[in-house]
Write a protein that holds these residues in place. Structure first.
Motif, PDB file in Angstrom:
ATOM      1  N   GLY A 195      -5.732   8.891   7.628  1.00 33.99           N
ATOM      2  CA  GLY A 195      -6.257   8.564   6.293  1.00 33.99           C
ATOM      3  C   GLY A 195      -7.000   7.257   6.294  1.00 33.99           C
ATOM      4  O   GLY A 195      -7.362   6.716   7.348  1.00 33.99           O
ATOM      5  N   ILE A 196      -7.200   6.774   5.095  1.00 32.71           N
ATOM      6  CA  ILE A 196      -7.987   5.552   4.914  1.00 32.71           C
ATOM      7  C   ILE A 196      -7.683   4.980   3.540  1.00 32.71           C
ATOM      8  O   ILE A 196      -7.124   5.681   2.691  1.00 32.71           O
ATOM      9  CB  ILE A 196      -9.499   5.883   5.022  1.00 32.71           C
ATOM     10  N   ALA A 197      -8.009   3.733   3.337  1.00 32.42           N
ATOM     11  CA  ALA A 197      -7.977   3.164   1.985  1.00 32.42           C
ATOM     12  C   ALA A 197      -9.194   2.268   1.812  1.00 32.42           C
ATOM     13  O   ALA A 197      -9.579   1.561   2.745  1.00 32.42           O
ATOM     14  CB  ALA A 197      -6.696   2.362   1.781  1.00 32.42           C
TER      15      ALA A 197
ATOM     16  N   ASN B 273      -2.318  -1.603  11.783  1.00 33.51           N
ATOM     17  CA  ASN B 273      -1.364  -0.744  11.110  1.00 33.51           C
ATOM     18  C   ASN B 273      -0.399  -0.182  12.160  1.00 33.51           C
ATOM     19  O   ASN B 273      -0.837   0.447  13.115  1.00 33.51           O
ATOM     20  CB  ASN B 273      -2.160   0.397  10.443  1.00 33.51           C
TER      21      ASN B 273
ATOM     22  N   GLN C  37       1.177   3.409   2.072  1.00 29.55           N
ATOM     23  CA  GLN C  37       1.093   3.939   3.430  1.00 29.55           C
ATOM     24  C   GLN C  37       2.203   4.931   3.792  1.00 29.55           C
ATOM     25  O   GLN C  37       1.942   6.058   4.192  1.00 29.55           O
ATOM     26  CB  GLN C  37       1.110   2.771   4.417  1.00 29.55           C
TER      27      GLN C  37
ATOM     28  N   SER D 129      -6.779   5.092   9.797  1.00 29.68           N
ATOM     29  CA  SER D 129      -6.566   5.541  11.182  1.00 29.68           C
ATOM     30  C   SER D 129      -5.926   6.927  11.199  1.00 29.68           C
ATOM     31  O   SER D 129      -5.450   7.421  10.185  1.00 29.68           O
ATOM     32  CB  SER D 129      -5.648   4.567  11.921  1.00 29.68           C
TER      33      SER D 129
ATOM     34  N   ASP E  82      -6.899   5.409  -1.997  1.00 24.34           N
ATOM     35  CA  ASP E  82      -6.059   5.663  -0.841  1.00 24.34           C
ATOM     36  C   ASP E  82      -6.055   7.157  -0.562  1.00 24.34           C
ATOM     37  O   ASP E  82      -5.886   7.946  -1.501  1.00 24.34           O
ATOM     38  CB  ASP E  82      -4.644   5.182  -1.192  1.00 24.34           C
TER      39      ASP E  82
ATOM     40  N   ARG F 138       0.313  -7.836  -2.776  1.00 25.82           N
ATOM     41  CA  ARG F 138       0.627  -8.617  -1.559  1.00 25.82           C
ATOM     42  C   ARG F 138       0.749 -10.078  -1.951  1.00 25.82           C
ATOM     43  O   ARG F 138      -0.150 -10.615  -2.606  1.00 25.82           O
ATOM     44  CB  ARG F 138      -0.483  -8.430  -0.506  1.00 25.82           C
TER      45      ARG F 138
ATOM     46  N   LYS G 143       2.312   8.086   1.567  1.00 28.29           N
ATOM     47  CA  LYS G 143       1.233   9.069   1.758  1.00 28.29           C
ATOM     48  C   LYS G 143       1.445   9.850   3.047  1.00 28.29           C
ATOM     49  O   LYS G 143       1.138  11.034   3.120  1.00 28.29           O
ATOM     50  CB  LYS G 143      -0.152   8.427   1.677  1.00 28.29           C
TER      51      LYS G 143
ATOM     52  N   SER H  55       0.886  -1.162   0.000  1.00 31.11           N
ATOM     53  CA  SER H  55       0.000   0.000   0.000  1.00 31.11           C
ATOM     54  C   SER H  55       0.924   1.212   0.000  1.00 31.11           C
ATOM     55  O   SER H  55       2.095   1.081   0.341  1.00 31.11           O
ATOM     56  CB  SER H  55      -0.924   0.001   1.219  1.00 31.11           C
TER      57      SER H  55
ATOM     58  N   GLN I 109      -6.665   0.177  -4.579  1.00 34.95           N
ATOM     59  CA  GLN I 109      -7.197   0.915  -3.427  1.00 34.95           C
ATOM     60  C   GLN I 109      -7.499   2.348  -3.809  1.00 34.95           C
ATOM     61  O   GLN I 109      -6.793   2.938  -4.618  1.00 34.95           O
ATOM     62  CB  GLN I 109      -6.152   0.982  -2.310  1.00 34.95           C
TER      63      GLN I 109
END
Ligand code: ASP
Length: 466
Positions: free
Chosen positions: A407-409, A324, A196, A364, A234, A218, A199, A194, A232
């Motif tokens: 944030g979120i995905a 996470n 993550q 989160s 994202d 993955r 971002k 991702s 995603q």
């Protein structure tokens, strides 16, 4: 003469037109030949009359040939009209046929639903499978959904930023796909699980509102609704709290359903919220299916699940994160994190979103202070040196002016699957892989040549090394 799309033919009654497309069905009635033509906008019945010069060619053509047809748009006689099909009140009288491409007999029929065809065969000939009406609809609906999200995010002041595909192993829990480096002997890139870390670093970079339609990879063992790569939506935002992120996502989802799926009903707005403890106690699931009527295809029951435990015990008796490692605890548990106390009781700011019993997203608020992030890794038993080696760039960024952020995905594949009433994500992924992670069309994965291996400094071991 310009090509007319099939959907526009009804406005051309009495005129000569050129249509281009595929032969959906051909019926030879001896003196006359009927050809149902298909383009991306629909279907129309065409006919070659007995004395037409086109009759010879018409007898030769077969289904799925690609034709350019010159003809006249006629209104059908009253008794032949059919209001159940598109263009049921018109017919094209064919004057001339130009064959653009021939087709051998197809490995399977695509004029009806391909759902019951062997899936490996469908995936091997995916370009044919995608011609079928249902798959066309799914892929076009997916495109529309992504377009809606892009427009929505843009209107909310988000900027779309691309992040690298060749990156470094991330600690998000799954196995990485790795890419050997030719220039750096023995070193590897990893494909992103991702975006993550990128971002979050974009928040340090002052972008404030980022989103991306991101491909993630993955290397997991095959499971029904998993694919080695997936998409995603994202996003990450600065200076926000949990409520802000949940709010914007909820508005986006409601808006897209109202616009693109007006036939669907959202059971409850605002989306209900459950704590993890409540969800487990009442429904035995952290992605509960709250639909009041599970037989209704058009009922959508979204819900948020919040207040998850941050850590869980590993089989070896240590601690690992539940969602996470970059998440921040809820404010009242910050002190416990910093003191590394009551670890099992620490709740995270994580929020998951479920739809009809499936998880479609999660995110989160993050730890943006280096000390707090450091503590998370310490709780998980990482050595200080290792933390520096793996996450030095994050810790460094967080000590150079990083705003609070979160944030979120969402899983786009799963969301589209549910909205299109499909049973698995492969039905809404244009070029899907099999459940076992193979692409029967390209025949990947494949071996590579000895020269390529040498360039990459790689030697293949026996399958089962002793
Ligand atoms: N990176 C997380 C995931 O892929 C989502 C997030 O926390 O934003 O599940």
């Amino acid at each position: 003469m310009q090509r007319t799309y099939i959907k526009d033919l009804k406005e051309k009654i009495g005129e000569e037109v050129i249509i281009k497309g595929w032969v959906n069905v051909r019926r030879d009635q001896g003196k006359m030949v009927f050809v149902d033509m298909r383009d991306m906008t629909g279907l129309v019945q065409c006919v070659v009359l007995p004395k037409s010069e086109a009759i010879e060619v018409a007898k030769e053509i077969r289904t799925e040939w690609v034709l350019s047809i010159k003809g006249k748009v006629n209104e059908r006689p009253e008794k032949n009209k059919n209001d159940k099909v598109q263009n049921g009140d018109i017919e094209i009288e064919i004057l001339n046929i130009e064959i653009l491409n021939k087709a051998e007999v197809l490995p399977f029929e695509i004029s009806s639903d391909t759902k019951d065809i062997n899936e490996d065969t469908r995936l091997k000939y995916r370009y044919l499978d995608l011609r079928s009406e249902r798959m066309q609809k799914n892929i076009r609906a997916r495109g529309k959904l992504i377009k809606y999200v892009r427009d929505f995010m843009d209107s909310e002041g988000f900027v779309e930023v691309e992040t690298p595909i060749l990156t470094k192993s991330t600690p998000e829990g799954s196995r990485d796909y790795v890419v050997p480096s030719r220039l750096y002997h023995g070193k590897f890139y990893a494909l992103p699980q991702s975006p993550q870390q990128y971002k979050q670093l974009l928040m340090t970079a002052g972008m404030e509102k980022y989103f991306q339609i991101a491909r993630c990879m993955r290397d997991e063992d095959s499971r029904g609704d998993r694919q080695p790569e997936f998409t995603q939506m994202d996003l990450e935002m600065s200076f926000v709290e949990r409520e802000d992120v949940m709010d914007i996502n909820e508005r986006c989802l409601i808006g897209l359903i109202q616009k693109l799926y007006p036939e669907k009903k959202i059971q409850q707005i605002p989306f209900p919220r459950l704590s993890f403890a409540e969800a487990m106690e009442k429904y035995g699931s952290d992605k509960p299916d709250l639909r009041e009527d599970k037989n209704d295809q058009n009922l959508l029951a979204f819900c948020w699940v919040i207040d998850f435990p941050f850590f869980e015990k590993t089989d070896e008796g240590g601690w690992t994160f539940t969602h996470n490692p970059f998440s921040r605890p809820k404010p009242e548990f910050m002190e416990d994190l910093m003191k590394k106390e009551n670890i099992e009781k620490i709740l995270t700011t994580q929020y998951d979103i479920a739809l009809n019993g499936m998880e479609i997203g999660g995110g989160s608020i993050r730890n943006h202070e280096p000390e707090a992030l450091q503590k998370v890794f310490e709780i998980m038993g990482h050595e200080t040196e290792k933390i520096k080696e793996n996450f030095g760039h994050m810790l460094s960024a967080f000590s150079l002016g990083t705003p609070p952020h979160g944030g979120i995905a969402w899983g786009i594949d799963r969301l589209v699957m549910i909205l299109q009433n499909e049973p698995n994500i492969r039905e809404v992924i244009p070029f899907a892989k099999t459940g076992e992670g193979k692409d029967p069309m390209m025949e990947s994965p494949t071996t590579i040549t000895e020269t390529q291996l040498r360039e990459l400094h790689i030697k293949i071991r026996d399958t089962n090394p002793k």
